[in-house]
Design a protein around this motif. Structure first.
Motif, mmCIF file in Angstrom:
data_model
loop_
_atom_site.group_PDB
_atom_site.id
_atom_site.type_symbol
_atom_site.label_atom_id
_atom_site.label_comp_id
_atom_site.label_asym_id
_atom_site.label_seq_id
_atom_site.Cartn_x
_atom_site.Cartn_y
_atom_site.Cartn_z
ATOM 1 N N LYS A 1 27.526 -4.303 7.241
ATOM 2 C CA LYS A 1 27.079 -2.915 7.074
ATOM 3 C C LYS A 1 27.959 -2.097 8.386
ATOM 4 O O LYS A 1 28.302 -0.876 7.942
ATOM 5 C CB LYS A 1 25.490 -2.937 7.353
ATOM 6 N N ASN B 1 31.393 -1.090 7.013
ATOM 7 C CA ASN B 1 30.873 0.223 6.004
ATOM 8 C C ASN B 1 30.934 1.305 6.864
ATOM 9 O O ASN B 1 31.692 2.512 6.469
ATOM 10 C CB ASN B 1 29.852 -0.205 5.224
ATOM 11 N N TYR C 1 25.247 -8.264 8.771
ATOM 12 C CA TYR C 1 25.319 -6.962 9.747
ATOM 13 C C TYR C 1 26.454 -6.443 9.992
ATOM 14 O O TYR C 1 26.939 -5.102 9.873
ATOM 15 C CB TYR C 1 24.352 -7.209 11.114
#
Length: 139
Positions: free
Chosen positions: A38, A41, A35
């Motif tokens: 992500k 990012n 997680y």
């Protein structure tokens, strides 16, 4: 991935319970780091595309990118460790079990340290973003 071996039964020894709890904890760490990958990012994308020209240089962006690399490294290490832990069933003495338990404690410290550093960078990111947007509000 849950298996029948992850369930804790009344007849399990203390060591078996410790191994099962550590396996569940490891799964949680891997899910959390996935997680975070992500999230990093997204934060890097927001910063690089929308905020870089408004905020003070690339200092935070560089720290986010570095943390992203560290996150990938730790995630790969934990995935490798998860594979290695499948051999716990082959332990036939307390010394073998203690090797796994000691290794798990080492990974726990690494995970918690990584998490603390990530939270600090993320807090700094949001503080800087908040300050920038607070300055843009009309008086």
């Amino acid at each position: 991935m849950k298996t029948e071996n992850d369930k804790i039964f009344k007849h399990d020894s203390d060591v078996d319970i410790a191994h099962k709890i550590n396996t569940m904890e490891l799964d949680n760490w891997i899910n959390h780091l996935t997680y975070i990958e992500k999230e990093l990012n997204t934060l890097i994308g927001i910063y690089a595309v929308k905020l870089n020209e408004k905020l003070d240089g690339d200092r935070i962006l560089n720290r986010l990118v570095k943390k992203q690399s560290e996150n990938k490294t730790l995630l790969a290490a934990l995935n490798g460790y998860a594979v290695k832990r499948t051999k716990i069933i082959e332990c036939d003495d307390m010394q073998c079990d203690m090797v796994y338990i000691t290794e798990h404690e080492s990974y726990r410290r690494s995970y918690l340290y990584h998490l603390d550093k990530y939270r600090r960078i993320k807090d700094e990111f949001f503080k800087e973003v908040h300050e920038e947007f607070s300055l843009l509000k009309p008086v």
